[in-house]
Design a protein around this motif. Sequence first.
Motif, short mmCIF file in Angstrom:
data_model
loop_
_atom_site.label_atom_id
_atom_site.label_comp_id
_atom_site.label_asym_id
_atom_site.label_seq_id
_atom_site.Cartn_x
_atom_site.Cartn_y
_atom_site.Cartn_z
N LEU A 187 -60.07 -82.98 37.46
CA LEU A 187 -60.32 -83.45 35.93
C LEU A 187 -60.22 -82.34 34.99
O LEU A 187 -61.01 -81.52 35.04
CB LEU A 187 -61.96 -84.09 35.84
N PRO A 188 -59.22 -82.33 34.14
CA PRO A 188 -59.04 -81.22 33.34
C PRO A 188 -60.14 -81.34 32.18
O PRO A 188 -60.59 -82.42 31.82
CB PRO A 188 -57.58 -81.52 32.54
N GLU A 239 -61.74 -76.99 34.44
CA GLU A 239 -61.48 -78.37 35.02
C GLU A 239 -62.71 -78.40 36.05
O GLU A 239 -63.14 -77.59 36.46
CB GLU A 239 -60.13 -77.99 35.98
N ILE A 240 -62.79 -79.81 36.47
CA ILE A 240 -63.56 -80.22 37.59
C ILE A 240 -62.87 -80.25 38.90
O ILE A 240 -61.82 -81.29 38.83
CB ILE A 240 -64.60 -81.34 37.29
N MET A 295 -49.46 -84.99 29.84
CA MET A 295 -49.95 -83.79 30.05
C MET A 295 -50.87 -83.21 29.07
O MET A 295 -50.47 -83.21 27.77
CB MET A 295 -49.04 -82.54 30.54
N ASP A 296 -52.09 -82.75 29.26
CA ASP A 296 -53.01 -82.13 28.20
C ASP A 296 -52.63 -80.66 27.78
O ASP A 296 -52.11 -80.09 28.56
CB ASP A 296 -54.38 -82.09 28.88
N GLU A 297 -52.59 -80.72 26.45
CA GLU A 297 -52.24 -79.27 26.12
C GLU A 297 -53.39 -78.28 26.47
O GLU A 297 -54.30 -78.50 26.02
CB GLU A 297 -52.15 -79.17 24.40
N GLU A 298 -52.92 -77.59 27.25
CA GLU A 298 -54.10 -76.48 27.74
C GLU A 298 -54.37 -75.36 26.90
O GLU A 298 -53.45 -74.90 26.38
CB GLU A 298 -53.31 -76.07 29.25
N GLY A 322 -61.12 -84.06 24.71
CA GLY A 322 -60.42 -85.41 24.53
C GLY A 322 -59.50 -85.75 25.74
O GLY A 322 -58.94 -87.01 25.58
N SER A 323 -59.76 -84.98 27.01
CA SER A 323 -58.66 -85.42 27.96
C SER A 323 -59.08 -86.77 28.37
O SER A 323 -60.32 -87.14 28.83
CB SER A 323 -58.92 -84.35 29.05
#
Length: 364
Positions: A86-87, A65-66, A236-239, A91-92
């Motif tokens: 920023l994750p 992440e940023i 939610m992004d899939e982490e 493609g986030s």
Amino acid sequence: MNTAPPAGLVLRELRIPEHATGAEARDFHTMVDVRNRVYREINGHDDESMTPEELLPHYAPSTFEIRRVWTAVWNGSIVGRVGLDLPLEEGSTSALWLIELLREAWGQGIGSAALTMIEREASAQGRHILQSWAAHPAAIGEQLDAPTGFGSVPLDHAARFYLAHGYRLEQVERNSALALDGDLTRIRELLAEAERAAEAYRVVHWTLPTPPAFAEQYAWMKSRMSTDAPSADLEMDEERWDAARIAEHDERYLRGGQHMLITAAQHRETGELCAFNELVIGRNRAEATHQEDTLVLREHRGHRLGLLVKCAGLLAWRDHAPMSPRVLTYNAEENRPMLDINEAIGFVPIAYGGAWKKVLPQSA
């Protein structure tokens, strides 16, 4: 909403120091102090406070992440902080943000100017789904219901700010507390009940750093937090979690002097870890404990594993932080299975929060 910055305001990006001591860390210390004062004004207590030494590692450079932070400097004084995460999942298109201001700085247009900057910076990074969480202390008067049908928040200063800037309330979160300095007989009884229902599983504990034998399975469970926990219409992004990300996660807590206990349920036959609970406390072991992630993998639900890891963890915690007076936890209001467990253990609601979302127009 484009708002001209008020006179005397400077939004200054904070350079993250390498160490929490020395002249280069002065602004970071001030930012942390303002953060803690904001939470004290909202909550009326210091359970959310952190020291600069504890918080600094969570701003360390990451491959996942940023994280950026600005101080809101108004007429020469730091009166708030602004954050943008920023994750870096592939493609986030999402960004997470916060604006925290001392009450003395409310009503000056500082929040609106900060949000204009946040939305501009997020758009420049290709992020058009903006999400934010805020505390909403209980108040008499008009309430705003969550679209999930579970929970509401007051139409307060924060709610009006979000609505005025085009955000929608998506979810209400409950903050609950459990006293740790009382009789834990009920928790022992619940643990025995859970053990009878979960005979095919054993409890395992570890403290950071995570043992190599558990790292990959712990990583898999952490990744499921982004997909399996109730999230309403939040996006939610899939982490992606692996052993390297677990090592980075552990280092952030260890470097800050925090202490974490992970309690997991392990399937006896396969050795698979299939449920976990995290308890963490800061350098001062007499302060409040925070219960962080708790999850039961979908394929192992129905065996009281959530109750098992929570009760086993709380009872073991007495040996780790015997002076900690209480533990705090956070759950979505629609997460009735987890709230049922918390209520049975003795957690009581003490505050609520709102999760807010806005979709920005995408450039052609």
